[in-house]
Design an enzyme around this catalytic site. Structure first.
Site, PDB file in Angstrom:
ATOM      1  N   GLY A  15       0.832  -1.203   0.000  1.00  0.00           N
ATOM      2  CA  GLY A  15       0.000   0.000   0.000  1.00  0.00           C
ATOM      3  C   GLY A  15       0.866   1.251   0.000  1.00  0.00           C
ATOM      4  O   GLY A  15       1.808   1.347   0.785  1.00  0.00           O
ATOM      5  N   THR A  28      17.971   8.175  -3.205  1.00  0.00           N
ATOM      6  CA  THR A  28      18.623   8.483  -4.485  1.00  0.00           C
ATOM      7  C   THR A  28      19.749   9.495  -4.297  1.00  0.00           C
ATOM      8  O   THR A  28      20.887   9.274  -4.742  1.00  0.00           O
ATOM      9  CB  THR A  28      17.574   9.045  -5.476  1.00  0.00           C
ATOM     10  OG1 THR A  28      16.545   8.072  -5.628  1.00  0.00           O
ATOM     11  CG2 THR A  28      18.196   9.358  -6.829  1.00  0.00           C
ATOM     12  N   ARG A  76       1.058  -5.130  -5.134  1.00  0.00           N
ATOM     13  CA  ARG A  76       1.216  -6.299  -4.251  1.00  0.00           C
ATOM     14  C   ARG A  76       1.464  -7.461  -5.202  1.00  0.00           C
ATOM     15  O   ARG A  76       0.567  -7.841  -5.951  1.00  0.00           O
ATOM     16  CB  ARG A  76      -0.044  -6.531  -3.428  1.00  0.00           C
ATOM     17  CG  ARG A  76      -0.388  -5.350  -2.504  1.00  0.00           C
ATOM     18  CD  ARG A  76      -1.497  -5.697  -1.542  1.00  0.00           C
ATOM     19  NE  ARG A  76      -2.083  -4.524  -0.919  1.00  0.00           N
ATOM     20  CZ  ARG A  76      -1.574  -3.893   0.152  1.00  0.00           C
ATOM     21  NH1 ARG A  76      -0.476  -4.324   0.707  1.00  0.00           N
ATOM     22  NH2 ARG A  76      -2.179  -2.839   0.657  1.00  0.00           N
ATOM     23  N   CYS A  77       2.672  -8.003  -5.201  1.00  0.00           N
ATOM     24  CA  CYS A  77       3.089  -8.951  -6.242  1.00  0.00           C
ATOM     25  C   CYS A  77       3.020 -10.401  -5.755  1.00  0.00           C
ATOM     26  O   CYS A  77       3.827 -10.833  -4.938  1.00  0.00           O
ATOM     27  CB  CYS A  77       4.512  -8.601  -6.680  1.00  0.00           C
ATOM     28  SG  CYS A  77       5.168  -9.720  -7.901  1.00  0.00           S
ATOM     29  N   GLY A 106       5.730  -2.163   3.766  1.00  0.00           N
ATOM     30  CA  GLY A 106       5.341  -2.692   5.066  1.00  0.00           C
ATOM     31  C   GLY A 106       5.695  -4.157   5.232  1.00  0.00           C
ATOM     32  O   GLY A 106       6.649  -4.664   4.622  1.00  0.00           O
ATOM     33  N   ASP A 107       4.896  -4.815   6.008  1.00  0.00           N
ATOM     34  CA  ASP A 107       5.123  -6.204   6.387  1.00  0.00           C
ATOM     35  C   ASP A 107       5.355  -7.138   5.175  1.00  0.00           C
ATOM     36  O   ASP A 107       6.328  -7.896   5.138  1.00  0.00           O
ATOM     37  CB  ASP A 107       3.876  -6.627   7.180  1.00  0.00           C
ATOM     38  CG  ASP A 107       3.956  -8.024   7.691  1.00  0.00           C
ATOM     39  OD1 ASP A 107       4.524  -8.200   8.776  1.00  0.00           O
ATOM     40  OD2 ASP A 107       3.464  -8.929   7.002  1.00  0.00           O
ATOM     41  N   GLY A 108       4.475  -7.060   4.177  1.00  0.00           N
ATOM     42  CA  GLY A 108       4.591  -7.934   2.999  1.00  0.00           C
ATOM     43  C   GLY A 108       5.871  -7.657   2.220  1.00  0.00           C
ATOM     44  O   GLY A 108       6.556  -8.568   1.744  1.00  0.00           O
ATOM     45  N   THR A 130       4.306   2.644   5.564  1.00  0.00           N
ATOM     46  CA  THR A 130       2.925   2.159   5.684  1.00  0.00           C
ATOM     47  C   THR A 130       2.161   3.058   6.642  1.00  0.00           C
ATOM     48  O   THR A 130       2.715   3.504   7.657  1.00  0.00           O
ATOM     49  CB  THR A 130       2.870   0.704   6.187  1.00  0.00           C
ATOM     50  OG1 THR A 130       1.519   0.411   6.589  1.00  0.00           O
ATOM     51  CG2 THR A 130       3.762   0.442   7.388  1.00  0.00           C
ATOM     52  N   ASP A 132      -0.057   2.025   8.506  1.00  0.00           N
ATOM     53  CA  ASP A 132      -0.546   1.192   9.614  1.00  0.00           C
ATOM     54  C   ASP A 132       0.286   1.304  10.905  1.00  0.00           C
ATOM     55  O   ASP A 132      -0.199   0.966  11.981  1.00  0.00           O
ATOM     56  CB  ASP A 132      -0.581  -0.285   9.198  1.00  0.00           C
ATOM     57  CG  ASP A 132      -1.464  -0.526   7.989  1.00  0.00           C
ATOM     58  OD1 ASP A 132      -2.394   0.277   7.773  1.00  0.00           O
ATOM     59  OD2 ASP A 132      -1.221  -1.504   7.255  1.00  0.00           O
ATOM     60  N   ASP A 134       2.496  -0.652  11.957  1.00  0.00           N
ATOM     61  CA  ASP A 134       2.421  -1.958  12.622  1.00  0.00           C
ATOM     62  C   ASP A 134       3.737  -2.733  12.617  1.00  0.00           C
ATOM     63  O   ASP A 134       3.738  -3.947  12.857  1.00  0.00           O
ATOM     64  CB  ASP A 134       1.318  -2.811  11.953  1.00  0.00           C
ATOM     65  CG  ASP A 134       1.551  -3.002  10.465  1.00  0.00           C
ATOM     66  OD1 ASP A 134       2.427  -2.325   9.897  1.00  0.00           O
ATOM     67  OD2 ASP A 134       0.835  -3.824   9.859  1.00  0.00           O
ATOM     68  N   ARG A 167     -26.858  11.660  16.274  1.00  0.00           N
ATOM     69  CA  ARG A 167     -26.663  10.284  15.798  1.00  0.00           C
ATOM     70  C   ARG A 167     -25.408   9.646  16.378  1.00  0.00           C
ATOM     71  O   ARG A 167     -24.495  10.333  16.843  1.00  0.00           O
ATOM     72  CB  ARG A 167     -26.516  10.300  14.268  1.00  0.00           C
ATOM     73  CG  ARG A 167     -27.832  10.454  13.557  1.00  0.00           C
ATOM     74  CD  ARG A 167     -27.621  10.663  12.077  1.00  0.00           C
ATOM     75  NE  ARG A 167     -28.892  10.594  11.373  1.00  0.00           N
ATOM     76  CZ  ARG A 167     -29.143  11.176  10.218  1.00  0.00           C
ATOM     77  NH1 ARG A 167     -28.208  11.876   9.610  1.00  0.00           N
ATOM     78  NH2 ARG A 167     -30.318  11.056   9.650  1.00  0.00           N
ATOM     79  N   ARG A 176      -4.892  -2.713   8.619  1.00  0.00           N
ATOM     80  CA  ARG A 176      -4.596  -4.151   8.460  1.00  0.00           C
ATOM     81  C   ARG A 176      -4.969  -4.867   9.759  1.00  0.00           C
ATOM     82  O   ARG A 176      -6.140  -4.852  10.099  1.00  0.00           O
ATOM     83  CB  ARG A 176      -3.135  -4.357   8.061  1.00  0.00           C
ATOM     84  CG  ARG A 176      -2.918  -5.507   7.121  1.00  0.00           C
ATOM     85  CD  ARG A 176      -1.546  -5.432   6.496  1.00  0.00           C
ATOM     86  NE  ARG A 176      -0.521  -5.417   7.493  1.00  0.00           N
ATOM     87  CZ  ARG A 176       0.147  -6.486   7.890  1.00  0.00           C
ATOM     88  NH1 ARG A 176      -0.085  -7.652   7.357  1.00  0.00           N
ATOM     89  NH2 ARG A 176       1.085  -6.385   8.812  1.00  0.00           N
ATOM     90  N   LYS A 218     -24.667  12.565  26.791  1.00  0.00           N
ATOM     91  CA  LYS A 218     -24.275  12.887  25.418  1.00  0.00           C
ATOM     92  C   LYS A 218     -25.409  12.562  24.468  1.00  0.00           C
ATOM     93  O   LYS A 218     -26.077  11.553  24.635  1.00  0.00           O
ATOM     94  CB  LYS A 218     -23.055  12.039  25.006  1.00  0.00           C
ATOM     95  CG  LYS A 218     -21.798  12.401  25.728  1.00  0.00           C
ATOM     96  CD  LYS A 218     -20.576  11.874  25.012  1.00  0.00           C
ATOM     97  CE  LYS A 218     -19.329  12.281  25.774  1.00  0.00           C
ATOM     98  NZ  LYS A 218     -18.115  12.097  25.010  1.00  0.00           N
ATOM     99  N   SER A 220     -24.832  12.488  21.059  1.00  0.00           N
ATOM    100  CA  SER A 220     -24.279  11.909  19.829  1.00  0.00           C
ATOM    101  C   SER A 220     -22.946  11.256  20.167  1.00  0.00           C
ATOM    102  O   SER A 220     -22.346  11.562  21.197  1.00  0.00           O
ATOM    103  CB  SER A 220     -24.065  12.988  18.778  1.00  0.00           C
ATOM    104  OG  SER A 220     -23.019  13.838  19.194  1.00  0.00           O
ATOM    105  N   GLN A 259      -7.636   7.685   3.412  1.00  0.00           N
ATOM    106  CA  GLN A 259      -6.662   7.684   4.508  1.00  0.00           C
ATOM    107  C   GLN A 259      -5.218   7.543   4.033  1.00  0.00           C
ATOM    108  O   GLN A 259      -4.286   7.783   4.777  1.00  0.00           O
ATOM    109  CB  GLN A 259      -6.956   6.514   5.475  1.00  0.00           C
ATOM    110  CG  GLN A 259      -8.289   6.632   6.160  1.00  0.00           C
ATOM    111  CD  GLN A 259      -8.754   5.316   6.769  1.00  0.00           C
ATOM    112  OE1 GLN A 259      -8.541   5.069   7.943  1.00  0.00           O
ATOM    113  NE2 GLN A 259      -9.375   4.467   5.981  1.00  0.00           N
TER     114      GLN A 259
HETATM  115  O1  F6P Z   1      -1.318  -1.563   4.628  1.00  0.00           O
HETATM  116  C1  F6P Z   1      -1.946  -0.391   4.213  1.00  0.00           C
HETATM  117  C2  F6P Z   1      -3.415  -0.640   3.981  1.00  0.00           C
HETATM  118  O2  F6P Z   1      -4.002   0.600   3.627  1.00  0.00           O
HETATM  119  C3  F6P Z   1      -4.163  -1.268   5.155  1.00  0.00           C
HETATM  120  O3  F6P Z   1      -4.474  -0.358   6.159  1.00  0.00           O
HETATM  121  C4  F6P Z   1      -5.364  -1.850   4.453  1.00  0.00           C
HETATM  122  O4  F6P Z   1      -5.878  -2.964   5.174  1.00  0.00           O
HETATM  123  C5  F6P Z   1      -4.796  -2.289   3.130  1.00  0.00           C
HETATM  124  O5  F6P Z   1      -3.613  -1.539   2.922  1.00  0.00           O
HETATM  125  C6  F6P Z   1      -5.713  -2.081   1.951  1.00  0.00           C
HETATM  126  O6  F6P Z   1      -5.089  -2.612   0.830  1.00  0.00           O
HETATM  127  P1  F6P Z   1      -5.547  -2.343  -0.681  1.00  0.00           P
HETATM  128  O7  F6P Z   1      -5.176  -0.942  -1.037  1.00  0.00           O
HETATM  129  O8  F6P Z   1      -4.780  -3.341  -1.474  1.00  0.00           O
HETATM  130  O9  F6P Z   1      -7.029  -2.541  -0.727  1.00  0.00           O
END
Ligand code: F6P
Length: 327
Positions: A15, A28, A76-77, A106-108, A130, A132, A134, A167, A176, A218, A220, A259
């Protein structure tokens, strides 16, 4: 100093996150300043497999520090997850005479990079990019600060309509498997609750959020729901609330990929720049298979295996702050 590194490859993967461009610029320019040739790899690991590569000059990264997304594109490959895919990627590495990789993601991204480094003995340095936040071993990831501000802006806007119509708003937040964005945006937005995977059960959190005691004071509420805290996300929570409290009027807002967009904050630009510079010096220093992180405002190097596999928890005081302040 290890002078064997003459050429590096740089890519962004997974992402996209605001600040990735600032990181590409820093990598660079630092590499070129050290006499290292920079090969930009497009579309993440897919571009490495397909040989989508361009040699970068310092001008290629001009005017990008303020831009969101990634000029290198991202993907994402799935193919890189297979040994055959990684073999093809290695062929490109040989053909392009790339001695080391800087991977921003990120993680992947780190999981793939680490496997590749083990199989083919190519040094890999990871930059945490990322929204996230995380990854273990770093207080912040590139893009997290910007995303938090974007979410907070959205909450402020939703507050106007939530109070006008009295509301309960359920706002679904990305992350994630992690609740950092959700919890901290809830604090920043003065929300009534955050439903995150790291803490107690969802029904309990909902009761906390809109229990009768609170509703007396409250009219809302804004409740943030981490996208994977509950199957079906914010929509499920809305149904649960309406079932338990048919008198409440609920609305669901899924912020989605908003986001991830936008110009990076000053913090993210600085973080990405410091990390990008550090990545090249780490390589020259003989480091390999590490992530550049930040801890207490100091740049640190963390083994990729730890960054991926160790669990980073949300801060207990932040969780308690939300509970205390949302009464
Ligand atoms: O890792 C970043 C992220 O935005 C996560 O927060 C979310 O779960 C995921 O990527 C969404 O992935 P995609 O853009 O492939 O739908």
């Amino acid at each position: 100093m290890d002078n064997k590194i003459k050429t590096i490859g740089v890519l962004t993967s997974g992402g996209d996150a605001p600040g990735m461009n600032a990181a590409v610029r820093a990598v660079t320019r630092t590499a070129i300043s050290q006499g290292i040739c920079v090969k930009a790899i497009y579309r993440g690991y897919q571009g490495l497999i397909d040989g989508e590569i361009k040699e970068f000059t310092t001008q290629d990264v001009s005017g990008i520090i303020q831009r969101g997304g990634t000029i290198l594109k991202s993907a994402r490959c799935m193919e890189f997850q297979t040994p055959e895919g990684r073999k093809k990627a290695y062929k490109t590495i040989q053909k392009e005479h790339i001695d080391a990789l800087v991977v921003i993601g990120g993680d992947g991204t780190f999981t793939g990079g680490r496997l590749f480094a083990q199989e083919y003995d190519v040094p890999v340095i990871g930059l945490p990019g990322t929204i996230d936040n995380d990854l273990w071993g770093t207080d912040a990831t590139i893009g997290y600060d910007t995303s938090l501000s974007t979410i907070t802006d959205c909450i402020d806007k939703l507050r106007d309509t939530a109070t006008s119509h009295e509301r309960v708003f359920l706002v679904e937040i990305m992350g994630r498997n992690a609740g950092f964005l959700t919890l901290n945006a809830a604090i920043a937005g003065g929300c009534e609750a955050a439903i995150i995977p790291e803490r107690k059960s969802v029904p309990e959190q909902i009761e906390d959020a809109i229990g009768n005691g609170r509703r007396k004071t409250k009219n809302s509420s804004i409740v943030l729901v981490q996208e994977h805290a509950v199957e079906g996300g914010a929509a499920t929570v809305a149904k649960m609330i309406e079932k338990a409290h048919p008198e409440y009027s609920t609305r669901v807002t899924v912020l989605g990929h908003l986001q991830r967009g936008g110009s990076p904050s000053a913090y993210d630009r600085i973080l990405a720049s410091r990390m990008g510079v550090a990545a090249i010096y780490a390589l020259l220093d003989g480091q390999r298979n590490v992530m550049v992180g930040i801890q207490n405002d100091d740049i640190v190097l963390v083994p990729l295996s730890k960054a991926i596999h160790q669990k980073k928890d949300v801060k207990e005081d932040a969780w308690q702050a939300l509970l205390t302040l949302s009464i």
